[in-house]
Scaffold this active site. Structure first.
Site, PDB file in Angstrom:
ATOM      1  N   ASP A  60      13.576 -85.792  90.694  1.00 54.52           N
ATOM      2  CA  ASP A  60      12.252 -86.134  90.190  1.00 54.52           C
ATOM      3  C   ASP A  60      11.743 -85.084  89.208  1.00 54.52           C
ATOM      4  O   ASP A  60      11.385 -83.977  89.598  1.00 54.52           O
ATOM      5  CB  ASP A  60      11.296 -86.256  91.381  1.00 54.52           C
ATOM      6  CG  ASP A  60       9.872 -86.564  90.972  1.00 54.52           C
ATOM      7  OD1 ASP A  60       9.681 -87.108  89.864  1.00 54.52           O
ATOM      8  OD2 ASP A  60       8.956 -86.278  91.764  1.00 54.52           O
ATOM      9  N   ASP A  92       9.067 -88.885  83.399  1.00 55.18           N
ATOM     10  CA  ASP A  92       9.105 -88.803  84.860  1.00 55.18           C
ATOM     11  C   ASP A  92      10.210 -89.693  85.420  1.00 55.18           C
ATOM     12  O   ASP A  92      10.068 -90.916  85.489  1.00 55.18           O
ATOM     13  CB  ASP A  92       7.742 -89.217  85.419  1.00 55.18           C
ATOM     14  CG  ASP A  92       7.633 -89.042  86.922  1.00 55.18           C
ATOM     15  OD1 ASP A  92       8.641 -88.695  87.560  1.00 55.18           O
ATOM     16  OD2 ASP A  92       6.535 -89.258  87.466  1.00 55.18           O
TER      17      ASP A  92
END
Length: 398
Positions: free
Chosen positions: A87, A279
């Site tokens: 992430d 992201d």
């Protein structure tokens, strides 16, 4: 030396200079995919002090659970195996802990780290907490060796901090195929100011010549197992075509850059450069609500609820390209890239727009978030050493 031999040696040198981490992916049915919970998760992630609507979260899986791509790491001596979501929108590594309560279903359904079974582990006893929409992920901090992939080449030393989770909130992580989260953002947003594992890899020039990592995501609906690949310490030209367009970071918190414009059929849908965050931990592409509504109208989206828009699957081939300008270069998303086609549970398919409106107030916003809808089409390079993000067309971007 012949050109063929030289090329072979060059490829061998490239292979030895980078680490490849194979990713797996998961797809979801229409019933499982809930935009309301995704939106609440992202607001909790990016809006300081935001108090999420827990009812929205409880409608379905959070965005972390909807994220499709995850891969292997090992922790400890001997190695304990975990699947983690890589992430770029967070900066901490955490996995479930062996001593989590029996009633914590999310923890019990996944691989759990046991510090006592690792000869290199030190239990610091320090508490750790990350706020999610349905509550807090709580645990303690351990120090141990963390290795990328399944070998011991790209590893930290035994002093790498990680969170051992003893409590995971609500249903957020129960159905997730991955065990934990591997944050790859900047240390400035790290909880407890724990440096992330990539810092140690970057500091080791013997194995890492370039302080960067890159994501290639497979969007091939016919390949249900291959999720793509992460490369550490260099890019892989086999995964992209053309040149990489670079955009400098706006700040060293998230991978935050300037998006110059969004254009459809010659009409500009943004007003001047605007902050955007790249992201890998979110599946959608979000922007200010007023802009996204105009885009949904342009592509014939039918509003449903909680920001969801449905598009007739038969119209995907005729949908307009949506052009993003980054690093002085145009990147075109085609209809097949920004429409999410998923099973409706009745033997058919439902098609949803991969765009979602989300208003983030100043000073954090306004903001675009470029998630897997964008990254799946464009090879994405996160250059820590030069503080920039680069994009190129994926060789098999589908």
């Amino acid at each position: 030396m012949s050109g063929r031999v030289f090329l072979l040696l060059a490829l061998v040198a490239l292979a030895s200079a980078i680490q490849r981490i194979k990713l797996e992916k998961r797809t979801y049915t229409r019933e499982q995919y809930k935009f309301g919970s995704i939106q609440e998760h992202l607001k909790a992630k990016y809006v300081p002090g935001y108090i999420p609507n827990k009812d929205a979260f409880n409608e379905g899986l959070s965005d972390y659970s909807n994220a499709q791509y995850y891969g292997p790491v090992t922790i400890g001596t001997p190695p304990q195996n975990f699947q983690v979501l890589f992430d770029t929108g967070s900066s901490n590594l955490w996995v479930p802990c062996a001593n989590c309560p029996f009633g914590d279903i999310a923890c019990r359904m996944h691989n759990r780290f046991d510090c006592k079974k690792s000869s290199s582990c030190t239990a610091t006893g320090a508490s750790f907490e990350i706020q999610y929409g349905t509550g807090s992920m709580k645990g303690t901090v351990d120090n141990d060796v963390v290795c990328f992939g399944h070998d011991t080449t790209y590893c930290t030393d035994k002093n790498q901090g990680l969170a051992c989770a003893t409590s995971e909130p609500g249903i957020t992580f129960v159905a997730a195929k991955f065990d934990g989260i591997f944050g790859m953002g900047w240390d400035t947003i790290s909880v407890n100011k724990i440096s992330q594992p990539m810092d140690q890899i970057f500091a080791n020039s013997a194995i890492c010549k370039n302080q960067l990592f890159a994501f290639w995501l497979s969007r091939d609906a016919n390949d249900i197992t291959n999720g793509g690949e992460i490369t550490l310490c260099d890019t892989d030209p086999n995964h992209y075509v053309g040149n990489i367009a670079w955009e400098p970071l706006v700040s060293e918190d998230y991978w935050r850059i300037k998006l110059a414009s969004v254009v459809i059929d010659g009409t500009t849908y943004t007003s001047g450069p605007i902050d955007s965050i790249v992201d890998t931990g979110t599946s959608l592409l979000t922007g200010p609500t007023d802009v996204i509504k105009k885009i949904q109208h342009k592509i014939g989206g039918i509003p449903l609820f909680n920001g969801e828009y449905e598009v007739e699957c038969s119209k995907i081939p005729s949908l307009p390209n949506i052009t993003f300008n980054l690093g002085g270069q145009n990147f075109d998303l085609q209809g097949k890239d920004y429409i999410l086609q998923m099973s409706n549970g009745n033997g058919g398919s439902t098609c949803l727009s991969g765009f979602m409106g989300m208003d983030i107030p100043a000073p954090a916003g306004p903001l675009w978030i470029l998630g897997d809808v964008f990254i799946g089409r464009f090879y994405s390079v996160f250059d820590h050493g030069n503080k920039r993000v680069g994009f190129a067309t994926s060789r098999t971007g589908k």
